[in-house]
Design a protein around this motif. Sequence first.
Motif, PDB file in Angstrom:
ATOM      1  N   SER A  90       0.829  -1.199   0.000  1.00  0.00           N
ATOM      2  CA  SER A  90       0.000   0.000   0.000  1.00  0.00           C
ATOM      3  C   SER A  90       0.868   1.255   0.000  1.00  0.00           C
ATOM      4  CB  SER A  90      -0.926   0.002   1.218  1.00  0.00           C
ATOM      5  OG  SER A  90      -0.166  -0.014   2.401  1.00  0.00           O
ATOM      6  N   ASN A  92       1.501   4.295   1.888  1.00  0.00           N
ATOM      7  CA  ASN A  92       1.252   4.811   3.231  1.00  0.00           C
ATOM      8  C   ASN A  92       1.903   6.157   3.497  1.00  0.00           C
ATOM      9  OD1 ASN A  92      -0.232   2.566   3.892  1.00  0.00           O
ATOM     10  ND2 ASN A  92       1.478   1.498   4.815  1.00  0.00           N
ATOM     11  N   ASN A 106      -3.383   5.375   4.616  1.00  0.00           N
ATOM     12  CA  ASN A 106      -3.186   4.910   3.252  1.00  0.00           C
ATOM     13  C   ASN A 106      -3.685   5.997   2.312  1.00  0.00           C
ATOM     14  OD1 ASN A 106      -4.128   3.652   0.666  1.00  0.00           O
ATOM     15  ND2 ASN A 106      -3.120   1.888   1.583  1.00  0.00           N
ATOM     16  N   ASN A 108      -4.619   5.893  -0.730  1.00  0.00           N
ATOM     17  CA  ASN A 108      -5.732   5.499  -1.594  1.00  0.00           C
ATOM     18  C   ASN A 108      -6.992   5.076  -0.843  1.00  0.00           C
ATOM     19  OD1 ASN A 108      -4.106   5.856  -3.932  1.00  0.00           O
ATOM     20  ND2 ASN A 108      -3.093   3.950  -3.406  1.00  0.00           N
ATOM     21  N   ASN A 109      -6.915   4.953   0.482  1.00  0.00           N
ATOM     22  CA  ASN A 109      -8.077   4.511   1.251  1.00  0.00           C
ATOM     23  C   ASN A 109      -8.076   5.256   2.579  1.00  0.00           C
ATOM     24  OD1 ASN A 109     -10.059   3.223   2.720  1.00  0.00           O
ATOM     25  ND2 ASN A 109      -9.304   1.154   2.332  1.00  0.00           N
ATOM     26  N   TYR A 110      -8.854   6.328   2.664  1.00  0.00           N
ATOM     27  CA  TYR A 110      -8.849   7.168   3.853  1.00  0.00           C
ATOM     28  C   TYR A 110      -9.241   6.400   5.106  1.00  0.00           C
ATOM     29  CZ  TYR A 110      -9.559  11.035   7.006  1.00  0.00           C
ATOM     30  OH  TYR A 110      -9.472  11.879   8.080  1.00  0.00           O
ATOM     31  N   ARG A 111     -10.107   5.400   4.969  1.00  0.00           N
ATOM     32  CA  ARG A 111     -10.574   4.647   6.127  1.00  0.00           C
ATOM     33  C   ARG A 111      -9.520   3.689   6.675  1.00  0.00           C
ATOM     34  NH1 ARG A 111     -14.534   5.922   3.037  1.00  0.00           N
ATOM     35  NH2 ARG A 111     -16.661   6.305   3.649  1.00  0.00           N
ATOM     36  N   GLU A 112      -8.515   3.380   5.893  1.00  0.00           N
ATOM     37  CA  GLU A 112      -7.454   2.465   6.329  1.00  0.00           C
ATOM     38  C   GLU A 112      -6.373   3.263   7.049  1.00  0.00           C
ATOM     39  OE1 GLU A 112      -4.103  -0.162   4.108  1.00  0.00           O
ATOM     40  OE2 GLU A 112      -6.152  -0.410   3.354  1.00  0.00           O
ATOM     41  N   GLN A 113      -6.461   3.298   8.379  1.00  0.00           N
ATOM     42  CA  GLN A 113      -5.482   4.039   9.158  1.00  0.00           C
ATOM     43  C   GLN A 113      -5.306   3.401  10.525  1.00  0.00           C
ATOM     44  OE1 GLN A 113      -7.163   7.947   8.978  1.00  0.00           O
ATOM     45  NE2 GLN A 113      -8.304   7.691  10.862  1.00  0.00           N
TER      46      GLN A 113
END
Length: 181
Positions: A90, A92, A106, A108-113
């Motif tokens: 990813s 990061n 991340n 590309n994916n705001y929810r992935e933190q």
Amino acid sequence: MMSRILLPAVALAALSLLVACGDNDVTVKGNFYDSTTEVFLENGKMHAATTQFTDAEMRQRLCDRAWRRAYAFYYDEWKVGKRSEIAFASDNYYVWNADGTARLGNVNNYREQVDYTYSTQGRVVTMTSPELTFTLRVAAIDDTLLVTDTPMTGQHITGYDDATVRQRTVFTKMAVPSPPL
């Protein structure tokens, strides 16, 4: 007759030399050290960077911007690797806050933190979450570049000395991401 044999041989030798000289993605052996004005990056190439800073200066620069992971490579006491040895799944970034909290996100994916607390002592940043604690040793930091080292001892990285192997990660500055509307 001799020129028919010699000409293809010379052409083949020239082509192989051209290909060999174009390959910059090789592991370099030697004993590499950062200097007071430069850090070594992949393949042992030296790069101008701010390697002399106080703890307060380091914290300020950490907190002034978001830091996006550009690439990483392994090195040990006698060898510096190439970025192609470490593939990240990813894209990061880190955001450090002055209150001692940090976020790994991340792009590309705001929810992935993942949220962390952190502390600094000297050049070492200790990151702690409920699941994980790790350290980053800051080798260089300025307005555009952050270079960190992470010990990989005990990870048995193929081709590297297990007692001295480290991962050097190079970060570049980026705008602090905001949540999607």
